[in-house]
Design an enzyme around this catalytic site. Structure first.
Site, PDB file in Angstrom:
ATOM      1  N   PRO A  34       0.784  -1.224   0.000  1.00  0.00           N
ATOM      2  CA  PRO A  34       0.000   0.000   0.000  1.00  0.00           C
ATOM      3  C   PRO A  34       0.826   1.291   0.000  1.00  0.00           C
ATOM      4  CG  PRO A  34      -0.174  -1.132   2.101  1.00  0.00           C
ATOM      5  CD  PRO A  34       0.493  -2.072   1.156  1.00  0.00           C
ATOM      6  N   ASN A  35       0.335   2.234  -0.771  1.00  0.00           N
ATOM      7  CA  ASN A  35       0.870   3.602  -0.855  1.00  0.00           C
ATOM      8  C   ASN A  35       2.176   3.718  -1.631  1.00  0.00           C
ATOM      9  OD1 ASN A  35      -1.249   4.825   0.736  1.00  0.00           O
ATOM     10  ND2 ASN A  35      -0.363   3.749   2.471  1.00  0.00           N
ATOM     11  N   ARG A  66       4.732  10.935  -1.730  1.00  0.00           N
ATOM     12  CA  ARG A  66       4.613  10.758  -0.279  1.00  0.00           C
ATOM     13  C   ARG A  66       5.975  10.917   0.400  1.00  0.00           C
ATOM     14  NH1 ARG A  66       4.630   4.347   1.202  1.00  0.00           N
ATOM     15  NH2 ARG A  66       4.084   5.219   3.225  1.00  0.00           N
ATOM     16  N   TYR A 119      11.274   8.437   1.500  1.00  0.00           N
ATOM     17  CA  TYR A 119      11.197   7.553   0.333  1.00  0.00           C
ATOM     18  C   TYR A 119      11.824   8.127  -0.936  1.00  0.00           C
ATOM     19  CZ  TYR A 119       7.897   5.401   3.537  1.00  0.00           C
ATOM     20  OH  TYR A 119       7.327   4.830   4.650  1.00  0.00           O
ATOM     21  N   ASN A 127       8.139  -5.602  -1.054  1.00  0.00           N
ATOM     22  CA  ASN A 127       8.028  -4.492  -0.119  1.00  0.00           C
ATOM     23  C   ASN A 127       6.561  -4.468   0.295  1.00  0.00           C
ATOM     24  OD1 ASN A 127       7.876  -2.168   1.337  1.00  0.00           O
ATOM     25  ND2 ASN A 127       8.977  -0.888  -0.151  1.00  0.00           N
ATOM     26  N   ALA A 152       3.191  -1.046   4.772  1.00  0.00           N
ATOM     27  CA  ALA A 152       2.633  -1.065   6.139  1.00  0.00           C
ATOM     28  C   ALA A 152       2.178  -2.461   6.559  1.00  0.00           C
ATOM     29  CB  ALA A 152       1.472  -0.079   6.228  1.00  0.00           C
ATOM     30  N   GLU A 169      12.953  -9.527   1.349  1.00  0.00           N
ATOM     31  CA  GLU A 169      12.135  -8.456   1.943  1.00  0.00           C
ATOM     32  C   GLU A 169      12.855  -7.132   1.714  1.00  0.00           C
ATOM     33  OE1 GLU A 169      11.616  -8.810   6.193  1.00  0.00           O
ATOM     34  OE2 GLU A 169      10.620  -6.844   6.339  1.00  0.00           O
ATOM     35  N   HIS A 228      12.728  -2.743   2.100  1.00  0.00           N
ATOM     36  CA  HIS A 228      12.140  -1.480   2.545  1.00  0.00           C
ATOM     37  C   HIS A 228      13.021  -0.353   2.053  1.00  0.00           C
ATOM     38  CE1 HIS A 228       9.292  -3.611   4.948  1.00  0.00           C
ATOM     39  NE2 HIS A 228      10.281  -4.354   5.390  1.00  0.00           N
ATOM     40  N   ARG A 259      12.951   4.147  12.682  1.00  0.00           N
ATOM     41  CA  ARG A 259      11.714   4.939  12.636  1.00  0.00           C
ATOM     42  C   ARG A 259      10.827   4.640  13.855  1.00  0.00           C
ATOM     43  NH1 ARG A 259       9.188   4.747   6.810  1.00  0.00           N
ATOM     44  NH2 ARG A 259       8.055   6.500   7.718  1.00  0.00           N
TER      45      ARG A 259
END
Ligand code: DQA
Length: 145
Positions: free
Chosen positions: A11-12, A19, A24, A75, A78, A99, A101, A108
């Site tokens: 998502p996103n 964003r 990012y 990725n 969330a 995986e 990110h 964070r």
């Protein structure tokens, strides 16, 4: 025959470039996709680039990948921190999974510092920006050799 890999984005991530650029970067989703296709072609990998904002759709994509792809880069965004359904689907894949990110999730908020998938994937890349995708593609090519 070329190995086939799928890169799945949660998502996103379709709004990359718009964003939170501080986390990012400024690369758009379309530019990222283009960059990944170019790198995969150079390495003789057939690539599919997928994105969904919907948890169940991501589960379906992961399930469908079992017969179609030799390796997966994900990725989960969330859903990394919340989705047992995505974890369970990944666990059924039984082939290399990386995986990924873009940001360093361990630097964070506390809720991002827990990944529900890290302990079942082959390996991970985080905090290296969009370049992480390139490193993941190179690593996947080596894993599949
Ligand atoms: C992310 C990190 C997640 O915590 C976040 O929800 C994202 C993107 C990353 O690529 O850094 O959407 O997976």
């Amino acid at each position: 025959m070329n190995n086939k890999i799928i890169i799945i984005n949660g998502p996103n991530l379709n709004l990359l470039g718009e964003r939170e650029q501080s986390q990012y970067g400024s690369m758009t989703y379309d530019n990222l996709k283009e960059m990944c296709i170019k790198k995969s072609n150079e390495l003789n990998l057939d690539i599919k680039f997928a994105q969904s904002n919907i948890e169940g759709e991501l589960v379906n994509i992961i399930q469908d990948s079992r017969q179609k792809f030799d390796g997966m880069i994900i990725n989960a965004a969330a859903f990394t921190h919340t989705s047992i359904a995505i974890r369970d689907a990944l666990d059924i894949f039984k082939k290399p999974i990386i995986e990924l990110h873009i940001s360093n999730i361990y630097k964070r908020e506390e809720f991002r510092q827990k990944s529900l998938i890290s302990d079942i994937v082959t390996g991970g890349i985080f905090g290296l920006g969009a370049n992480g995708y390139i490193l993941a593609i190179i690593s996947m090519q080596k894993l599949l050799k």
